[in-house]
Design a protein around this motif. Structure first.
Motif, PDB file in Angstrom:
ATOM      1  N   LEU A  40      28.039  42.899  46.326  1.00 49.37           N
ATOM      2  CA  LEU A  40      28.377  42.878  44.907  1.00 49.37           C
ATOM      3  C   LEU A  40      29.376  41.775  44.600  1.00 49.37           C
ATOM      4  N   ARG A  41      30.406  41.651  45.416  1.00 52.24           N
ATOM      5  CA  ARG A  41      31.442  40.639  45.184  1.00 52.24           C
ATOM      6  C   ARG A  41      30.862  39.233  45.173  1.00 52.24           C
ATOM      7  N   TRP A  42      30.064  38.922  46.180  1.00 52.51           N
ATOM      8  CA  TRP A  42      29.514  37.565  46.276  1.00 52.51           C
ATOM      9  C   TRP A  42      28.377  37.324  45.287  1.00 52.51           C
ATOM     10  N   ALA A  43      27.575  38.340  44.992  1.00 54.33           N
ATOM     11  CA  ALA A  43      26.491  38.163  44.021  1.00 54.33           C
ATOM     12  C   ALA A  43      27.055  37.877  42.634  1.00 54.33           C
ATOM     13  N   TRP A  44      28.133  38.573  42.257  1.00 53.26           N
ATOM     14  CA  TRP A  44      28.748  38.320  40.960  1.00 53.26           C
ATOM     15  C   TRP A  44      29.336  36.913  40.902  1.00 53.26           C
TER      16      TRP A  44
ATOM     17  N   HIS B  39      21.507  39.373  59.888  1.00 53.51           N
ATOM     18  CA  HIS B  39      22.146  39.154  58.584  1.00 53.51           C
ATOM     19  C   HIS B  39      23.670  39.270  58.709  1.00 53.51           C
ATOM     20  N   ARG B  40      24.139  40.250  59.467  1.00 51.83           N
ATOM     21  CA  ARG B  40      25.576  40.410  59.642  1.00 51.83           C
ATOM     22  C   ARG B  40      26.192  39.191  60.329  1.00 51.83           C
TER      23      ARG B  40
ATOM     24  N   TRP C 130      24.893  39.775  53.157  1.00 54.69           N
ATOM     25  CA  TRP C 130      25.578  41.071  53.119  1.00 54.69           C
ATOM     26  C   TRP C 130      24.635  42.172  52.638  1.00 54.69           C
ATOM     27  N   ARG C 131      23.723  41.825  51.736  1.00 51.46           N
ATOM     28  CA  ARG C 131      22.725  42.814  51.314  1.00 51.46           C
ATOM     29  C   ARG C 131      21.835  43.207  52.493  1.00 51.46           C
ATOM     30  N   GLY C 132      21.401  42.190  53.252  1.00 50.69           N
ATOM     31  CA  GLY C 132      20.570  42.468  54.418  1.00 50.69           C
ATOM     32  C   GLY C 132      21.301  43.245  55.488  1.00 50.69           C
ATOM     33  N   ALA C 133      22.616  43.074  55.530  1.00 50.39           N
ATOM     34  CA  ALA C 133      23.418  43.792  56.522  1.00 50.39           C
ATOM     35  C   ALA C 133      23.810  45.187  56.044  1.00 50.39           C
TER      36      ALA C 133
ATOM     37  N   LEU D  50      20.658  41.405  42.005  1.00 50.77           N
ATOM     38  CA  LEU D  50      21.289  41.943  43.215  1.00 50.77           C
ATOM     39  C   LEU D  50      22.501  42.797  42.848  1.00 50.77           C
ATOM     40  N   VAL D  51      23.267  42.342  41.853  1.00 51.57           N
ATOM     41  CA  VAL D  51      24.402  43.144  41.365  1.00 51.57           C
ATOM     42  C   VAL D  51      23.908  44.507  40.887  1.00 51.57           C
ATOM     43  N   LEU D  52      22.843  44.498  40.106  1.00 52.27           N
ATOM     44  CA  LEU D  52      22.305  45.748  39.570  1.00 52.27           C
ATOM     45  C   LEU D  52      21.739  46.635  40.677  1.00 52.27           C
ATOM     46  N   ALA D  53      21.179  46.004  41.721  1.00 56.09           N
ATOM     47  CA  ALA D  53      20.580  46.780  42.811  1.00 56.09           C
ATOM     48  C   ALA D  53      21.626  47.549  43.610  1.00 56.09           C
ATOM     49  N   VAL D  54      22.801  46.928  43.838  1.00 54.63           N
ATOM     50  CA  VAL D  54      23.821  47.594  44.662  1.00 54.63           C
ATOM     51  C   VAL D  54      24.818  48.381  43.820  1.00 54.63           C
ATOM     52  N   TRP D  55      24.716  48.275  42.496  1.00 56.17           N
ATOM     53  CA  TRP D  55      25.675  48.931  41.600  1.00 56.17           C
ATOM     54  C   TRP D  55      25.849  50.420  41.924  1.00 56.17           C
ATOM     55  N   PRO D  56      24.769  51.198  42.117  1.00 58.18           N
ATOM     56  CA  PRO D  56      24.954  52.635  42.391  1.00 58.18           C
ATOM     57  C   PRO D  56      25.680  52.930  43.701  1.00 58.18           C
TER      58      PRO D  56
END
Length: 959
Positions: free
Chosen positions: A396-400, A359-360, A386-389, A421-427
């Motif tokens: 977050l940047r690219w998902a938005w 993924h990276r 980036w999520r997979g990596a 995906l945004v909500l998943a990485v938000w925390p």
């Protein structure tokens, strides 16, 4: 491939079966034929052969043998040995030996000990020549007794000797009643030169035909799944199975577990099978396949070259083994896995460290800029990689960004997935609000809106509930109102109670003179129209009109006009030109939401006024616009329903079926499913298929009992129950449902004309005169809004006359009203009743004319049950419908039986054996036998020739 999977219903392959049956007729006439059946692994070769063999039962001797996969070398003559073994099992050893004599038996004993002692072989070449000749003689002798079908399966695993034997038999068996069927996998033809040569030589031999089996279409997968499950699958299941299995029958069987659910993981045997060819690859190729498994459904050569960091020629050498093995399929600019399931299996076989590294690599490469021809959205791909990596901030940047891009192009499902995906990485991101410029509640609101348009109500409702828990109701009335409007529309389409309460509360919180309030007024008005609350809807529509003027907003002016014209339709006033104008204005202003709303209202108006030809002309374009605007799942079935019903009204049944299948394929929410199931039942009613009506009714009953369509669904269930029970011959139960319909009308205070027509007919048929009289009174005092309802009323009043002695004039008037509306099915029924009334009145010539016209109409639209009913009534009246008079149905010519003549009519109309079987309520096997008899009696070689002769001699009606 070995599996312990259950057997599904045979589906598809009608064209291939017809070709094979046509070839068998040639064989029966003394001509040798060969068939090469090619299909990928699991593609249904064996199943097709079995189905063909079942159809030949009793008409041929069928011997089967298969090649065996050997890792080192193939077993010599393995399929021939299997054929001989089957012959001995069927005929016994002595009888089999007698066919080739003592010397021949000794040659065959080398392959099968049951033939006795072996010959003394001194020269291998001479021995092989003797063996080939003995086998030729054996097959010739068998073919003298009865047509012989020899099946050799999986020749991609055949040894050289078997390939040589097949070429020998194909060239030496001439003018013999033998059919040779050979199956193989086309993807294996690159493995050995012997196989390529064998396929080429066999295909060029006299009487040979090559058939390559395509993957099953969605509708065919649905039939297969229904056989596995024992009940119709949901549209969502059909779509998922078709997408994951790509129409490969064996894979479909493997994905359904014993409980009727879809497996998320493969059964061990299938997973091992899918990965076996991958694991057989050279290590560098296997490593490259792992990289490709995370690259999406298709990966361009340029991207793969960069991610793998390989030169073009080096990359080509690494890819070649996978392409030759049929794992990958190349095209002009890249590569894809042959099966989505292979890609899933490879992806599932990766360990965590491999996934992160791959993924990276993709993400870092894509950060350099978009890749030409890459079939994954650039920003979406970056977000996922980036999520997979494990890089939350980059994700977050690219998902938005991708969610914003998706919304701009009406790609609501993609927008929702990216917001998830945004909500998943938000925390995991400390400064998320600063990065994207929106708070968590706003993201939830956007996700809910995207889910609404993508028709993902369950997920959308979950987003709304989370957002409502976060919103400050005292400080942000607008956001609260927006969330309530979203929840209301999703509750409507999911048939969940609470929609009206949400709309009322939303308007309480929506500030005056805002677009948000205009949205709420339009949405609330339409919801009330659905429920029949027209006065309240008109008040809200008037408020919307005033607000649109205060806002000077063209979008809401048009929406107010749609509401007003929809309310006029409810009272029988149709403004089709005005709706046309709104569609054009909305399109010119590029307001897709309003264009679709206006288009849906226009199609409904055309349907209700009986303007079917006009509806069919414009309906497909409006349906296509729902797809362009990303609203197909949301409203596509509602838009498609009038189109389907228009095709059915005009007697274009096959097009109605196709439209209904397209509606179902959208996987609509329950509100849309109501329209799909109604259309399915209506089609089954025209075809006279009581089982299919009952299936649609059961599915309709299983939907949530939402208040939005409660009255409509109740009327549907009563009508479909009455019709299916009557068609099945259960008149007692049908009569009970007729009395329930009377109670329904008393409770509702209104009338459903289709239900009233069905109930009235069965009330008369079951001699319920008091009930029939109440139905007639209800029809007489009810207001007709349009010509279609007026035709229904005329038919209902004519039905009443049957209880005392049919009124010829009433039935002729009903028939003419349906003729004016171009509804051949309803016209044919009225003509049948008019014919009976005329005969009763002593007007036999007029009765015969009505019967003939009605029968012609029924058969022309593929409604055999009604056609047969008309013919039965005519026969009871001693009227010959095939007396050769002008307008009558011709007598069965050229020695055909009546049933064969019916089959010929349908064959000449282009119907397959399966379609003929459905229309005549016979099995496909019986239809096949009738077709074979017709070809024999007409002395023609094929179905096409039979159809041509039928039209040329005018022994069937012209198309």
């Amino acid at each position: 491939m070995s599996t312990s999977l259950r057997r599904s219903r045979f589906s598809g392959r009608a064209v291939e079966l017809d070709s094979m049956e046509s070839a068998f007729r040639d064989v029966s006439g003394g001509r040798q034929r060969s068939f090469l059946l090619g299909a990928e692994a699991g593609g249904g070769k064996t199943r097709l052969v079995e189905e063909f063999a079942n159809r030949l039962s009793g008409r041929a001797l069928i011997l089967k043998g298969g090649c065996i996969e050997q890792r080192e070398s193939a077993l010599p003559y393995a399929p021939v040995t299997a054929v001989l073994h089957e012959l001995v099992q069927l005929r016994g050893g002595p009888a089999a030996k007698s066919l080739v004599g003592a010397e021949g038996a000794r040659e065959l004993a080398w392959l099968l000990p049951e033939f006795g002692e072996t010959s003394q072989r001194f020269d291998a070449g001479i021995a092989r020549a003797r063996l080939f000749e003995v086998l030729r003689k054996l097959f010739e002798e068998l073919a003298r007794e009865v047509p012989l079908v020899v099946v050799i399966e999986d020749i991609h695993w055949a040894d050289q000797a078997t390939c040589d034997l097949l070429r020998f038999l194909a060239t030496r068996l001439k003018k013999i009643r033998i059919m040779l069927i050979v199956t193989y996998r086309p993807e294996e033809t690159s493995a050995t030169n012997a196989l390529r040569t064998t396929i080429a030589d066999l295909s060029l031999s006299e009487g040979a035909e090559v058939l390559t089996l395509p993957r099953l279409q969605r509708a065919e997968v649905a039939v297969q799944l229904e056989g596995l499950l024992g009940h119709p699958p949901t549209p969502a299941m059909i779509n998922e199975v078709h997408a994951r299995c790509c129409g490969i029958p064996l894979f479909t069987e493997a994905l359904v577990d014993a409980g009727g659910s879809l497996r998320k993981d493969f059964p061990g045997s299938l997973n091992d099978y899918l990965l076996r060819s991958v694991r057989d690859m050279p290590a560098p190729t296997a490593k490259l396949l792992k990289v490709m498994a995370l690259g999406g459904p298709h990966i361009t050569h340029a991207l793969l070259r960069s991610v793998a960091d390989k030169a073009d020629l080096e990359l080509a050498e690494l890819l070649r083994p996978a392409i030759l093995a049929g794992i990958l399929v190349p095209d002009d600019d890249g590569y894809a896995f042959r099966h989505a399931l292979i890609q899933e299996a490879v992806r599932g076989d990766l360990i965590a460290a491999e996934k992160v590294a791959i993924h990276r690599a993709y993400a870092e490469m894509l950060e350099r800029g978009p890749v030409p021809s890459y079939r994954v959205w650039h920003s979406v791909a970056l977000a996922r990689h980036w999520r997979g990596a494990g890089q939350a901030e980059n994700c977050l940047r690219w998902a938005w960004q991708s969610a914003t891009e998706a919304a701009a192009t009406f790609a609501y499902a993609d927008q929702m997935e990216m917001l998830k995906l945004v909500l998943a990485v938000w925390p995991e991101v400390d400064d998320a609000i600063e990065m994207i410029g929106a708070d968590h509640c706003r993201v939830l609101e956007l996700a809910a809106d995207a889910a609404c348009w993508a028709a993902e109500a369950e997920q959308g409702l979950a987003f709304v509930e989370r957002a409502l828990a976060e919103v400050d109701a005292d400080r942000d009335n607008e956001q609260l109102a927006a969330l309530l409007l979203q929840r209301a529309v999703m509750r409507q389409h999911a048939l969940i109670p609470g929609e009206i309460a949400d709309l009322e509360r939303a308007l309480d919180h929506a500030p005056d003179s805002t677009r948000l309030r205009a949205d709420g007024l339009g949405q609330f008005s339409r919801a009330l129209i659905w429920r029949g609350e027209f006065d309240r809807a008109r008040r809200l529509g008037d408020e919307l009109k005033d607000l649109s003027e205060r806002l000077d907003d063209e979008e809401y002016r048009m929406e107010a006009l749609i509401v007003a014209k929809s309310l006029d339709m409810a009272s029988g006033s149709y403004h089709i030109d005005a709706l046309w104008s709104v569609v054009a204005r909305a399109r010119q202003a590029a307001i897709g939401r309003v264009e679709v709303l206006a288009g849906a209202a226009l199609l409904q108006a055309l349907l209700e006024t009986g303007k079917y030809a006009q509806l069919i002309e414009v309906g497909p374009a409006i349906f296509a616009r729902t797809v362009e605007f990303g609203q197909a799942r949301y409203i596509g079935a509602i838009v498609g329903s009038p189109l389907c019903r228009a095709f059915l009204a005009l007697g274009r049944v096959s097009e109605a079926i196709e439209t209904c299948e397209r509606m179902a394929a959208l996987d609509p929410l329950p509100l849309g499913l109501v329209h799909v199931l109604e259309c399915q039942a209506e089609i089954a009613l025209v075809l006279g298929n009581s089982d299919r009506i009952a299936v649609a009714a059961r599915s309709l009953r299983s939907l949530p009992p939402g208040p939005q369509v409660a009255s409509r669904v109740a009327a549907d269930l009563l009508r479909f129950g009455i019709e299916s029970r009557a068609l099945a011959g259960d008149m007692d139960q049908s009569a009970i449902l007729v009395r329930s319909a009377l109670t329904h009308f008393e409770k509702q205070g209104g009338v459903s004309w289709p239900l009233l027509a069905s109930a009235m007919r069965v009330a008369v048929d079951t001699n319920q005169k008091d009930v029939a009289r109440q139905f007639a009174d209800l029809a007489a005092r009810s207001q007709c809004r349009n010509a279609v309802e007026e035709a229904e009323r005329l038919g209902i009043l004519a039905e009443m006359s049957r209880s005392t002695g049919s009124d010829l004039g009433a039935w002729e008037l009903a028939a003419q009203s349906w003729a004016d509306l171009s509804q051949p099915f309803r016209q044919a029924y009225a003509l049948m009743q008019a014919g009976g009334a005329a005969v009763t009145a002593g007007k036999r010539a007029k009765g015969a004319g009505h019967f003939r016209r009605g029968a012609d109409l029924a058969h022309s639209i593929g409604a055999p049950l009604l056609g047969n009913q008309i013919e039965t009534l005519a026969e009871k009246a001693r009227i010959d419908l095939r007396d050769g008079k002008e307008g009558g149905m011709p007598k069965a010519p050229l020695g055909l039986t009546d049933r064969e003549f019916e089959v010929l009519r349908l064959l000449a109309a282009g119907q397959s054996n399966r379609e003929i079987a459905v229309n005549l309520f016979i099995s496909s096997k019986t239809a096949s036998v009738h077709v074979s008899n017709i070809l024999s009696k007409l002395s023609v070689p094929s179905r096409g020739a039979a159809a041509a002769m039928a039209h040329r001699l005018r022994i069937v009606d012209p198309a």
